[in-house]
Scaffold this motif. Structure first.
Motif, short mmCIF file in Angstrom:
data_model
loop_
_atom_site.label_atom_id
_atom_site.label_comp_id
_atom_site.label_asym_id
_atom_site.label_seq_id
_atom_site.Cartn_x
_atom_site.Cartn_y
_atom_site.Cartn_z
N ILE A 203 0.82 -1.22 0.00
CA ILE A 203 0.00 0.00 0.00
C ILE A 203 0.85 1.26 0.00
N GLY A 204 2.18 1.11 -0.16
CA GLY A 204 3.06 2.28 -0.17
C GLY A 204 3.46 2.76 1.20
N TRP A 205 3.17 1.96 2.23
CA TRP A 205 3.44 2.35 3.62
C TRP A 205 4.89 2.07 3.98
N PRO A 206 5.52 2.92 4.80
CA PRO A 206 6.90 2.64 5.20
C PRO A 206 6.97 1.41 6.11
N ALA A 388 -9.73 -2.72 -2.21
CA ALA A 388 -9.16 -4.03 -1.92
C ALA A 388 -7.79 -3.84 -1.28
N LEU A 389 -7.58 -4.50 -0.15
CA LEU A 389 -6.34 -4.32 0.61
C LEU A 389 -5.85 -5.66 1.14
N PRO A 390 -4.59 -5.73 1.59
CA PRO A 390 -4.08 -7.00 2.12
C PRO A 390 -4.96 -7.55 3.22
N GLY A 391 -5.23 -8.86 3.17
CA GLY A 391 -6.06 -9.47 4.21
C GLY A 391 -6.05 -10.98 4.18
N ALA A 392 -5.36 -11.57 3.22
CA ALA A 392 -5.29 -13.02 3.13
C ALA A 392 -3.84 -13.47 3.32
N ASP A 393 -3.67 -14.60 4.02
CA ASP A 393 -2.34 -15.15 4.28
C ASP A 393 -1.47 -14.11 5.00
N LEU A 394 -2.08 -13.43 5.96
CA LEU A 394 -1.43 -12.31 6.65
C LEU A 394 -0.86 -12.78 7.99
N PRO A 395 0.40 -12.43 8.32
CA PRO A 395 0.94 -12.81 9.63
C PRO A 395 0.32 -11.96 10.73
N THR A 396 -0.46 -12.58 11.59
CA THR A 396 -1.13 -11.87 12.69
C THR A 396 -0.69 -12.47 14.01
N LEU A 397 -1.00 -11.76 15.09
CA LEU A 397 -0.61 -12.20 16.42
C LEU A 397 -1.76 -12.91 17.12
N GLY A 455 -13.64 -3.39 -6.23
CA GLY A 455 -14.01 -1.98 -6.08
C GLY A 455 -13.16 -1.13 -7.01
N TRP A 456 -12.64 -0.03 -6.48
CA TRP A 456 -11.75 0.82 -7.27
C TRP A 456 -10.33 0.26 -7.33
N GLY A 457 -10.04 -0.74 -6.52
CA GLY A 457 -8.72 -1.34 -6.55
C GLY A 457 -7.96 -1.12 -5.27
N LEU A 458 -6.63 -1.23 -5.37
CA LEU A 458 -5.73 -1.12 -4.23
C LEU A 458 -5.22 0.31 -4.10
N PRO A 459 -5.60 1.03 -3.04
CA PRO A 459 -5.09 2.39 -2.86
C PRO A 459 -3.65 2.37 -2.36
N ARG A 460 -2.88 3.33 -2.82
CA ARG A 460 -1.48 3.44 -2.39
C ARG A 460 -1.25 4.85 -1.88
N LEU A 461 -0.60 4.94 -0.74
CA LEU A 461 -0.35 6.22 -0.10
C LEU A 461 1.02 6.15 0.58
N THR A 462 1.84 7.14 0.34
CA THR A 462 3.13 7.22 1.01
C THR A 462 3.05 8.33 2.05
N PRO A 463 2.79 7.98 3.30
CA PRO A 463 2.62 9.01 4.34
C PRO A 463 3.95 9.59 4.80
N ARG A 464 3.89 10.81 5.28
CA ARG A 464 5.10 11.44 5.82
C ARG A 464 5.37 10.96 7.24
N CYS A 465 4.31 10.70 7.99
CA CYS A 465 4.44 10.18 9.36
C CYS A 465 5.43 10.99 10.20
#
Length: 466
Positions: A203-206, A388-397, A455-465
């Protein structure tokens, strides 16, 4: 375009009641001051709405927490339209879930009244023999909900007669369930410094997101969060159960897994998407005498009311189910107050009816992607899907701190919550843009433009954080 579906079949006309309705309204109006209403501080009762927590499998057979979903991800990278892989589903345990989804399950001995008049309540009590259990004033949303107990008469039959008198006030007590598959074995040797790095990259996240979430308040509606979990130590979390004294909280790690995806702490070895955010966690799920885990519409509405009142700007609801007027009203009021609600599309499969709250126009509906960017094979589909975003075969706690690969549209929700919250905070995008799908970087994964799978697809955002 989203087409609203009727909340319930229209009540059949009852001529005797119809002829005297106006007279009864006038005659019963004076009884308003005599109605017994519990104090405003009384505990919330079991609300009304069966939500297939998006942890459940439906027609396609599995659920969010299914350990075999990760293994089937490669197979599901085939046709997006058909939902991907063809692996065998663990069907026997899930027949009840598909049946519940079709049956519009509700509590058989309760109804809800939304913003009722004193005349409507008086008629229900005096003519139908219902008991007023409690009145809940949702001040943050400007709603009042009354919980009613029935004695020896089925809820649906009573509802028909009440609606003949007052068509818009009374509603069934639907139930919402977390339908989880058996948990997967713990992953050995995969606990690295950044287990979520590949999903963040999508998703373009750091990957190093330790500074993300600063000065932001987000909320979730889920099972209770284990705030003492090693990955959450140091996180800013405030939790509140939305149960009445008769209800028992459930020991389930779904809420903890969602919380860690959002605010997992670097020191705990699992850096979430926005570790610096303040997380408000409402827990309306409880255990029925049968042993099943459920939340109800009143509990969901109370959760939204608390989260809105505490200042949450974005709220994630990793659950799905039938439409309910009380939940509808809460969603609409939250949106009118500038709050963005993100909801899981549900795991009923491509043939399932639209699930709520995701299908409500006041919510952002999200579906789940595999690491290969195919749609999760059990995800519900429809014209209401927005992203649509990551949600399958995801490493969770898990509760014990071990990593587990899990799948389901519920796990896509925290990614959307983080994207919306951070973009609003940094003024990169507005809420209106998220609802319209305009003015943002998108990876179109299906048919050109918006489609019912991605839907519209996979959104990508590069935040400054910063």
């Amino acid at each position: 375009m989203l087409h609203s579906t009727p909340l319930c079949p229209p009540a059949r006309a009852a001529r005797p009641l119809g002829l005297v309705r106006a007279g009864l309204l006038a005659g019963l109006g004076f009884l308003g001051p005599l109605l017994w209403l519990p104090p405003l501080g009384t505990a919330p009762g079991p609300g009304s709405a069966l939500v297939w927590a998006d942890d459940g499998g439906g027609d396609d057979g599995g659920g969010d927490d299914s350990g075999d979903d990760g293994g089937s991800a490669a197979g599901s990278s085939g046709s997006a339209a058909d939902g991907g892989g063809s692996g065998a589903d663990p069907a026997p345990a899930w027949g009840w879930f598909a049946a519940a989804q079709r049956a519009d399950e509700h509590l058989p001995n309760e109804l809800l009244a939304l913003n009722p008049s004193s005349a409507a309540l008086a008629y229900a009590r005096l003519q139908m023999g219902v008991e007023v259990l409690e009145t809940r004033n949702l001040r943050g949303l400007g709603l009042q909900v009354v919980r009613l107990r029935l004695h020896g008469v089925p809820a649906r039959a009573t509802l028909e007669r009440l609606r003949a008198f007052d068509a818009g006030t009374f509603h069934l007590q639907h139930l919402y369930a977390l339908a989880q598959t058996p948990r997967a074995p713990a992953l050995a040797g995969e606990r690295g410094a950044e287990p979520m790095a590949p999903s963040k990259l999508a998703i373009g996240w750091p990957a190093a997101s330790a500074a993300c979430g600063r000065n932001q308040i987000v909320g979730i509606v889920d099972t209770e969060v284990q705030a003492g979990h090693p990955a959450l130590r140091g996180a800013q979390i405030r939790s509140q159960r939305k149960l009445n004294p008769e209800q028992s909280a459930v020991a389930d790690d779904h809420g903890t897994a969602i919380a860690a995806l959002l605010v997992g702490q670097p020191a705990g070895g699992y850096t979430g998407l926005m570790p610096r955010a303040r997380l408000l966690a409402a827990a309306p799920f409880y255990r029925l005498p049968s042993g099943q885990t459920r939340a109800d519409a009143l509990g969901l509405a109370l959760s939204l009311d608390w989260l809105v009142g505490q200042g949450a700007q974005v709220i994630g609801m990793s659950l799905a189910g039938p439409r309910n007027a009380v939940l509808d009203a809460a969603l609409e009021r939250a949106r009118a107050r500038g709050v963005v609600v993100v909801a899981a599309a549900g795991n009923g499969g491509r043939a399932a009816a639209p699930a709520f709250p995701a299908a409500h126009p006041s919510a952002l509906a999200v579906t789940a992607l595999t690491p290969a960017q195919a749609v999760y094979r059990r995800a519900s589909q429809g014209e209401h899907i927005r992203f649509a975003l990551p949600g399958a075969d995801l490493p969770t706690l898990g509760r014990d701190g071990a990593l587990q690969r899990r799948s389901g549209t519920s796990f896509a929700v925290p990614f959307m919550v983080a994207l919306v919250s951070q973009s609003l905070h940094e003024r990169q995008l507005s809420a209106a843009q998220w609802f319209s799908g305009q003015g943002m970087a998108l990876q179109d994964l299906g048919a050109p433009g918006r489609d019912p799978v991605f839907g519209w697809g996979l959104p990508r955002l590069t935040p400054r954080c910063r």
